[in-house]
Every structure is written in C-alpha cells, then in structure tokens.
Design an enzyme around this catalytic site. Structure first.
Site, PDB file in Angstrom:
ATOM      1  N   PRO A 246       0.756  -1.218   0.139  1.00  5.91           N
ATOM      2  CA  PRO A 246      -0.003  -0.149   0.010  1.00  5.91           C
ATOM      3  C   PRO A 246       0.916   1.136   0.078  1.00  5.91           C
ATOM      4  O   PRO A 246       2.016   1.038   0.320  1.00  5.91           O
ATOM      5  CB  PRO A 246      -0.763  -0.184   1.144  1.00  5.91           C
ATOM      6  CG  PRO A 246      -0.120  -1.087   2.180  1.00  5.91           C
ATOM      7  CD  PRO A 246       0.573  -2.006   1.218  1.00  5.91           C
ATOM      8  N   PRO A 247       0.393   2.152  -0.322  1.00  8.37           N
ATOM      9  CA  PRO A 247       1.039   3.514  -0.432  1.00  8.37           C
ATOM     10  C   PRO A 247       1.693   3.959   0.825  1.00  8.37           C
ATOM     11  O   PRO A 247       1.046   3.894   2.047  1.00  8.37           O
ATOM     12  CB  PRO A 247      -0.005   4.651  -0.689  1.00  8.37           C
ATOM     13  CG  PRO A 247      -1.440   3.991  -1.269  1.00  8.37           C
ATOM     14  CD  PRO A 247      -1.130   2.665  -0.804  1.00  8.37           C
ATOM     15  N   GLY A 250       6.927   2.535   1.941  1.00  8.01           N
ATOM     16  CA  GLY A 250       8.472   2.843   1.890  1.00  8.01           C
ATOM     17  C   GLY A 250       9.021   1.987   0.696  1.00  8.01           C
ATOM     18  O   GLY A 250      10.108   1.700   0.664  1.00  8.01           O
ATOM     19  N   LYS A 251       8.170   1.515  -0.357  1.00  5.01           N
ATOM     20  CA  LYS A 251       8.712   1.034  -1.573  1.00  5.01           C
ATOM     21  C   LYS A 251      10.051   1.870  -2.473  1.00  5.01           C
ATOM     22  O   LYS A 251      10.750   1.246  -2.667  1.00  5.01           O
ATOM     23  CB  LYS A 251       7.589   0.744  -2.544  1.00  5.01           C
ATOM     24  CG  LYS A 251       6.449  -0.025  -2.065  1.00  5.01           C
ATOM     25  CD  LYS A 251       5.342  -0.359  -2.913  1.00  5.01           C
ATOM     26  CE  LYS A 251       4.870   0.855  -3.435  1.00  5.01           C
ATOM     27  NZ  LYS A 251       3.783   1.400  -2.191  1.00  5.01           N
ATOM     28  N   HIS A 467     -23.026  11.717  22.631  1.00  2.38           N
ATOM     29  CA  HIS A 467     -22.908  10.749  21.687  1.00  2.38           C
ATOM     30  C   HIS A 467     -21.537  10.062  21.714  1.00  2.38           C
ATOM     31  O   HIS A 467     -21.484   8.999  21.774  1.00  2.38           O
ATOM     32  CB  HIS A 467     -23.083  11.496  20.106  1.00  2.38           C
ATOM     33  CG  HIS A 467     -22.579  10.683  18.884  1.00  2.38           C
ATOM     34  ND1 HIS A 467     -23.607  10.345  18.118  1.00  2.38           N
ATOM     35  CD2 HIS A 467     -21.264  10.037  18.415  1.00  2.38           C
ATOM     36  CE1 HIS A 467     -22.898   9.571  17.256  1.00  2.38           C
ATOM     37  NE2 HIS A 467     -21.727   9.520  17.359  1.00  2.38           N
ATOM     38  N   GLU A 468     -20.601  11.006  22.143  1.00  3.22           N
ATOM     39  CA  GLU A 468     -19.051  10.248  22.217  1.00  3.22           C
ATOM     40  C   GLU A 468     -19.193   9.547  23.597  1.00  3.22           C
ATOM     41  O   GLU A 468     -18.811   8.384  23.578  1.00  3.22           O
ATOM     42  CB  GLU A 468     -18.062  11.463  22.298  1.00  3.22           C
ATOM     43  CG  GLU A 468     -17.880  12.200  20.791  1.00  3.22           C
ATOM     44  CD  GLU A 468     -17.618  11.199  19.779  1.00  3.22           C
ATOM     45  OE1 GLU A 468     -17.234  10.045  19.790  1.00  3.22           O
ATOM     46  OE2 GLU A 468     -18.076  11.428  18.522  1.00  3.22           O
ATOM     47  N   HIS A 471     -20.659   6.150  22.698  1.00  7.40           N
ATOM     48  CA  HIS A 471     -19.474   5.270  22.299  1.00  7.40           C
ATOM     49  C   HIS A 471     -18.732   4.692  23.156  1.00  7.40           C
ATOM     50  O   HIS A 471     -18.549   3.389  23.661  1.00  7.40           O
ATOM     51  CB  HIS A 471     -18.783   5.990  21.198  1.00  7.40           C
ATOM     52  CG  HIS A 471     -19.286   6.021  19.757  1.00  7.40           C
ATOM     53  ND1 HIS A 471     -19.834   5.236  19.332  1.00  7.40           N
ATOM     54  CD2 HIS A 471     -19.360   7.266  19.082  1.00  7.40           C
ATOM     55  CE1 HIS A 471     -20.486   5.469  17.961  1.00  7.40           C
ATOM     56  NE2 HIS A 471     -19.970   7.039  17.947  1.00  7.40           N
ATOM     57  N   ASP A 544     -21.118   6.209  11.755  1.00  7.19           N
ATOM     58  CA  ASP A 544     -21.340   5.070  12.464  1.00  7.19           C
ATOM     59  C   ASP A 544     -22.146   4.021  11.804  1.00  7.19           C
ATOM     60  O   ASP A 544     -21.970   2.789  11.863  1.00  7.19           O
ATOM     61  CB  ASP A 544     -21.856   5.490  13.804  1.00  7.19           C
ATOM     62  CG  ASP A 544     -20.986   6.629  14.596  1.00  7.19           C
ATOM     63  OD1 ASP A 544     -19.737   6.532  14.374  1.00  7.19           O
ATOM     64  OD2 ASP A 544     -21.544   7.095  15.474  1.00  7.19           O
TER      65      ASP A 544
HETATM   66  P1  ADP Z   1       5.833   4.244  -1.062  1.00  4.51           P
HETATM   67  O1  ADP Z   1       5.768   3.061  -0.773  1.00  4.51           O
HETATM   68  O2  ADP Z   1       4.317   4.922  -1.377  1.00  4.51           O
HETATM   69  O3  ADP Z   1       6.749   4.521  -2.340  1.00  4.51           O
HETATM   70  P2  ADP Z   1       7.705   5.889   0.034  1.00  4.51           P
HETATM   71  O4  ADP Z   1       8.835   5.142  -0.039  1.00  4.51           O
HETATM   72  O5  ADP Z   1       7.741   7.076  -0.680  1.00  4.51           O
HETATM   73  O6  ADP Z   1       6.261   5.015  -0.007  1.00  4.51           O
HETATM   74  O7  ADP Z   1       7.795   6.389   1.649  1.00  4.51           O
HETATM   75  C1  ADP Z   1       7.385   7.632   1.872  1.00  4.51           C
HETATM   76  C2  ADP Z   1       7.956   8.136   3.148  1.00  4.51           C
HETATM   77  O8  ADP Z   1       7.541   7.455   4.161  1.00  4.51           O
HETATM   78  C3  ADP Z   1       9.510   7.890   2.802  1.00  4.51           C
HETATM   79  O9  ADP Z   1      10.267   9.025   2.310  1.00  4.51           O
HETATM   80  C4  ADP Z   1       9.941   7.704   4.626  1.00  4.51           C
HETATM   81  O10 ADP Z   1      10.249   8.998   5.135  1.00  4.51           O
HETATM   82  C5  ADP Z   1       8.752   7.214   5.138  1.00  4.51           C
HETATM   83  N1  ADP Z   1       8.592   5.761   5.297  1.00  4.51           N
HETATM   84  C6  ADP Z   1       7.925   4.911   4.568  1.00  4.51           C
HETATM   85  N2  ADP Z   1       8.251   3.486   4.971  1.00  4.51           N
HETATM   86  C7  ADP Z   1       9.410   3.858   5.897  1.00  4.51           C
HETATM   87  C8  ADP Z   1      10.156   2.772   6.615  1.00  4.51           C
HETATM   88  N3  ADP Z   1       9.866   1.331   6.594  1.00  4.51           N
HETATM   89  N4  ADP Z   1      11.097   3.119   7.313  1.00  4.51           N
HETATM   90  C9  ADP Z   1      11.294   4.465   7.442  1.00  4.51           C
HETATM   91  N5  ADP Z   1      10.778   5.372   6.760  1.00  4.51           N
HETATM   92  C10 ADP Z   1       9.907   5.047   5.783  1.00  4.51           C
HETATM   93 ZN    ZN Z   2     -20.157   8.372  16.734  1.00  8.15          ZN
HETATM   94 MG    MG Z   3       6.494   5.277  -4.077  1.00  2.00          MG
END
Ligand code: ADP
Ligand code: ZN
Ligand code: MG
Length: 652
Positions: A246-247, A250-251, A467-468, A471, A544
């Site tokens: 997922p985004p 850290g890819k 409400h809170e 919960h 909710d």
């Molecule tokens: P994506 O998976 O979407 O490519 P990014 O590699 O761009 O994500 O990560 C964005 C930022 O989040 C990185 O520049 C870093 O600062 C932080 N980050 C994400 N994952 C890690 C990790 N495993 N360890 C340290 N920093 C991380």
């Molecule tokens: Zn609520």
């Molecule tokens: Mg990326």
C-alpha cells in the site's frame, strides 16, 4: 532512425540556420533600413543640400540624408559635425588616422542625439557615369569617402568570428549527441532523461520495520556484488524484483536504499515518466534503454509506479492504448531478451498489483515479489526511531507507546507524525519534543488539525458530548472491544465533530465473531445515547451507521459468521490490503431467496446490537451523564479520567 542519420539531419539543419544567421540576417537588416532611390533623385537631394554623408563604391552610392523640413537642416548638420568630432577624438576627420565610421554607426548616433531622428534616412542608389559628382558634393559641403569593398576588419567581426563560434558549437553539440545521458540535444532520446544516481544517500538503516523485504533485497545486493558465487552453483540471478504494498510503506525508499547499498549505477524512472518518454515514440526507445543499461552493467533500473505502463493489456479501456501496449510488449521482450547474469536488475514498485498484466509477473520477468505491508507495532516503533534520530526528544518520550497508539499507520504516516511533532514543538517554543506533543501529533495525523474556528452551539455540543460518551460507555461495557484511550469533542479536520479513540492492547490480525459484534455495538452506541437522552437521533451518526452496516455485511457475506446463511463466501475479495476506494467488491451471483436471507440476517444483527447498546446505556445512565458533563467542561478526556468516573471514585 539510427544514429548516423540523426547526425546528418541535425548538421544540415544546423548549417542552414547558421549560414542564414551569419550572412542573411545582417544583409536583411540593412536592406530593410535602406531606402532605394534613383540616381536622379540622389542628385536632386544633393542640390537641395539634404545629403549629409556619402560613401561611394564601384557601383553604388550610399549615404545619409535628411528628409524633414528644410529649416531643421542646419541643426542636423551641426549634430553630425559634433558626432564626427567626437569619433575622431577632437581632431579633424582623417588626420588622426581613425577609421572612417560606417554609415550605420553615424545613423545610430544621429538618431540617438538629434530630435528629428525619423527624418534621417539611409539611402542607396545605383551609380551611373557622372564625372561631376565629386564637384557637386564639394559644392554642397557633403562629406564623402570611397569604400573598399569588404574591409578586413568588417570581415573579421561580421563573418569570421560568427563562423568560428558556430563551428565550435556544432562540434560540441555533435559530440554531446554521441554521449549517452548528456548533451543539450539528447532531449528526445530516452536515455537522456533517465536520471542516473551514483549515490542515493539512503541505506538500509533508514528503512525500518520491513525486515523480510530488506532480507530479500540484501540478497539482490549480494548478487550484484559477487555474482560468481551464485554462478558457480548454477543459480540464476533474478532479472526483476517487484515491490508491492500500500502507499507510504516505503517502496520507493527501499529501492533507493538498495541502490545506496549496492553501490552500482541506479537508473530511476517513474511509470508516468516512462509513459511520457516512451509511449508514442515507439518501442525502439525501450530497446535503447536496455542497450544502455547493458553497457553500464552492473546496474539497477528502477521503475516506480509501474502500473502506469504495466496495466492489463486489451480489456476494458477501448482504443488509444495501442502505443502503451507496444511499449509494454517491448519491455517484456527486452526482459526476456537479456541473459540472466549480465548484472542488470529491474526493480519496480506498485501499489496496485491487481491491475498489472499477468505477463509481467510470470517467472523470468518480475519473478521476485517483495510485499511491504503496513508495519506492525515493533515495525512502527523502529520507524519512529529512524525518524526521531535527529530530533531532540525529551526524557519522557516513549516511542513504544506511540507505536501502540498508531495501528494501521504506514511508514509515511509515522514520518509525518514525527515531523508534525517537531512543528508543534517549535510552534510552542519548546526545545524538545515531549510525549504529549507526540500524542497531539498522532491525533492531528489521525483526524486532521483541530478546527478551532468551528464553534458549535451549546445544544449541538451537548449532543456531541453525549454521542461520544455513548460510544465510550458501550466500549467499556463490551468485554471484547478494545479499551477507550481518549475521547474528544473538539471538531477536527477530516473527522466529525468529536471522536472516541479505542486502542487494542496488542496488535491484532484476526477478529472473532464476538469482537466484531462488540465493534458494531460500539458504533451504534453514540446513536443510542442520543436517542436515550434527547429522544431522537441526528445526522451525526451517519458514519457510525455505515461502518456498522459494512461490518454486519462482512460477517454474513465474507466471514460465514451467520448460522442462517451458513459457511458460504458470497463476496470475493481480490487482495486483502488493496481495496480500491469506490470500487465495488465483486459479487457472486445470488438467488433471490438467498439474497433475502442475507438482508434479513444483516438487519437482525444490527437490530440486536442496537438493543444491546441501548440496554447498556440505560443501565449506566448516571455514568453516561457524568462522562458527558465532564466532556462538556474539558473537551478532552484521557483513559484514566474516564476510568475514574466509571469506577466511581471520580466525584461521588
Ligand atoms: P511508497 O511505498 O508509497 O513508495 P515511500 O517510499 O515514498 O512510500 O515512503 C514515503 C516516506 O515515508 C519515506 O520517504 C519515509 O520517510 C517514510 N517511510 C515509509 N516507510 C518507511 C520505513 N519502512 N522506514 C522508514 N521510513 C519510512
Ligand atoms: Zn459516533
Ligand atoms: Mg512510491
């Protein structure tokens, strides 16, 4: 078009433009400025005393004349004399050996000083045989001189130097064309724009919490550094490694770290750049890219967000994608085409593996797939540590606790938390980051910034508080729901007007049926409290309700948790971590009877839990009121305060 043709074409165009610039342009300029007149006209002008200056060559007379009103003539002549005096350094013209000023020079100077500038004209007339010309000129006081055609100086400045300059530039550009990745003109060439980084400045130490992925990639580094070791055993080094996740997990970071560790050339390009650069200009470019890479082996080519090119071929999107398909095909062919052990590894990253073309994923291409998932609690702590390394943390900071508070946060979210904390601390004028600042930062990242400007009226605030509190109380009374960690009725950015934060005691990967039921019950708790106290519900419970319904549906359709429907999965999930927003989960075809049964089960579950929540609240109404009143007074309530009230020793 191959290299040689391109060069020839370039050179031809270059010289056509160049010759025009050097020879054509000055001539053209002069021509535009010069007024062509007849010889007779010229003579008549001389007689009227309007000719100021003359240059005579073999077949042409050129000069300056004044075409304005006759009364201004003396003034103009006076100007001209001044100018000439200045040019010759105060001496009489010619004596000091100064060069004759060109007509153009005189014209420019005259126009700069005289007021009648537009009436001073450069003229030219074809010469006819006229022995009396000199006499006439003398008679009317016109300064004249002969011109030797193409004087050396003029030739030097006007022609030779531009040519030398132009030739030099040509050589430079031509050399640049041959060199990959450099030169001004390589714009259209694929390899040009692909940035090569020798050192990304990131190492594996900067990546935390994804040790399995790091291990896999460390192996890749080994391949690059010591290929013989693997070759000896007959092992094939993988050609492609695909990073999935997922985004924000850290890819991209990991890929850069890999390059930093391997200390090999690292060509990085994002999928969309790839499309921009390669699609529409033909697959030959892709071939170029690989030729380059092979020449520079060992090296890593990193294609970020590869889904931009690697999308499933054919299929739904009609037309207009043929080019992209060809590019993809070429990529596939290239990946097949090179020998495994030449030291080129293709790294790619995506967060949407399900849209990738299966052909990309088959063995021999991206046969290594490294999954980066949202980090667990240890991973989160490690990531927080990485990002806290060069920030001043106070003694009381407990990153483990922050990690506990942030289930589901990605690496990017955590990096954001640390950064927000530093910003908050700076805003408060503190010189260290304390635990409470960190907690505020978590809240901010979780729910957006506080919206101080959104002031609720008293009636609405009361409603939100109850409400809170509802919960929170239901959560407290449900044995399998995570304990309450914080309640707030400060309106916040993304989230609603208030929130109740529950935190699990430990990281959870599974949920039992009772836990889900408790969760539904807690979601409905807010609504039930409103109904109990104010007699009716409000629109504030919409979220909710959606969550509760979604969970009930999942119980019946995905988890087989309804005895009536039985152990049957009625929805098919594509991948666990990548549910696309706004994309319906694929539905299995369902008979009307079954469908009716499902609906009945869902509504039964929801109704049961609503009744249960109401019962809990009725039984604990005094607690509900006390929590709500305290919230109205303080706006936020911590877990301790909450427990104090519930356990009866907070006030009486
Ligand atoms: P994506 O998976 O979407 O490519 P990014 O590699 O761009 O994500 O990560 C964005 C930022 O989040 C990185 O520049 C870093 O600062 C932080 N980050 C994400 N994952 C890690 C990790 N495993 N360890 C340290 N920093 C991380
Ligand atoms: Zn609520
Ligand atoms: Mg990326």
């Amino acid at each position: 078009m191959d290299k040689k043709h391109r060069r020839i074409l370039f050179s031809t165009a270059y010289w056509i433009i160049g010759l025009f610039l050097i020879f054509g342009l000055p001539q053209l300029w002069l021509h535009i400025q010069t007024r062509q007149i007849s010889y007779a006209e010229f003579k008549s002008m001389v007689r009227q005393g309007r000719v100021l200056e003359v240059r005579m060559s073999q077949n042409e007379v050129k000069g300056l004349m004044f075409s304005g009103p006759a009364k201004d003539l003396p003034a103009v002549r006076e100007h001209l004399i001044q100018i000439k005096r200045k040019l010759s350094g105060g001496e009489i013209w010619g004596v000091s050996g100064t060069q004759t000023p060109s007509l153009q020079d005189l014209l420019n100077k005259l126009r700069a000083t005289a007021t009648q500038k537009n009436d001073i004209v450069l003229f030219a007339a074809v010469r006819v045989k006229d022995p009396k010309l000199v006499e006439d000129l003398d008679a009317h006081g016109v300064d004249y001189s002969g011109v030797k055609e193409s004087m050396f100086g003029q030739f030097l400045w006007g022609t030779l130097l531009p040519i030398v300059f132009w030739v030099g530039l040509w050589f430079l550009l031509l050399k640049g064309m041959g060199r990959p990745g450099a030169g001004l003109l390589s714009i259209g060439k694929s390899k040009a724009k692909i940035a090569m980084e020798k050192d990304t400045g990131v190492s594996f130490e900067d990546v935390a919490g994804c040790d399995e992925a790091k291990d896999e990639l460390e192996e890749v580094v080994e391949f690059m550094k010591r290929p013989q070791r693997y070759e000896k055993l007959g092992a094939k080094i993988p050609k492609g490694v695909l990073l999935l996740g997922p985004p924000g997990t850290g890819k991209t970071l990991l890929a850069r770290a890999l390059a930093g560790e391997a200390k090999v050339s690292f060509y990085s390009i994002s999928g969309s750049e790839f499309v921009e650069m390669f699609v529409g200009v033909g697959a030959a470019r892709v071939r170029d890219l690989f030729t380059q890479a092979k020449k520079n082996a060992p090296c890593i080519i990193f294609i970020d967000e590869i889904d931009a090119i690697g999308k499933f071929r054919g299929g739904v999107t009609p037309g207009g994608h043929e080019e992209r398909e060809q590019t993809l095909n070429q990529l596939l062919v290239e990946m097949d085409g090179f020998e495994p052990n030449i030291g080129v590894i293709i790294l790619a990253a995506t967060n949407r593996p399900e849209v990738l073309d299966p052909a990309l994923l088959r063995p021999g291409r991206f046969d290594r797939q490294v999954v980066l998932d949202a980090p667990d609690v240890q991973g989160r702590e490690a990531i927080l540590q990485v990002h806290g390394r060069n920030k001043p943390l106070a003694e009381d900071v407990d990153l483990k606790q922050i990690a506990m508070r942030t289930p589901g946060f990605s690496g990017a979210d955590l990096a954001n938390v640390m950064n927000e904390a530093a910003l908050l601390a700076a805003r408060e004028g503190m010189d260290r980051i304390t635990q409470s600042i960190l907690e505020d930062a978590v809240d901010k990242v979780l729910t957006g910034p506080e919206r101080k400007s959104r002031r609720l009226g008293d009636r609405e605030r009361r409603r939100v508080a109850y409400h809170e509190a509802g919960h929170a109380l239901v959560a407290h009374e449900s044995p399998d729901a995570p304990p309450v960690a914080k309640i707030s009725i400060i309106p916040r950015g993304r989230a609603a007007l208030g929130y109740t934060l529950q935190l699990p005691v430990e990281e959870q990967y599974l949920m039992t049926k009772t836990e889900i039921l408790d969760k539904i019950c807690v979601s409905l708790g807010g609504r039930c409290a409103e109904k109990l106290i104010f007699g009716e519900v409000s629109s504030g419970a919409q979220n909710d309700l959606e969550m509760a319904t979604e969970m009930a549906k999942s119980m019946v359709c995905r988890f087989g948790m309804s005895d009536d429907v039985g152990p049957m999965a009625l929805t098919r999930e594509t991948s666990s971590f990548l549910k696309l927003q706004g994309m319906e989960q694929q539905k299995e075809p369902m008979s009307p009877e079954l469908s009716a049964k499902v609906d009945k089960e869902i509504s039964r579950i929801l109704n049961e839990q609503e009744t249960r929540a109401t019962q809990i609240l009725e039984k604990n109404r005094h607690h509900l009121e006390r929590v709500a009143e305290k919230l109205l007074a303080d706006e936020v309530m911590s877990a301790e305060e909450f427990n104090k009230i519930i356990n009866g020793n907070g006030g009486n």
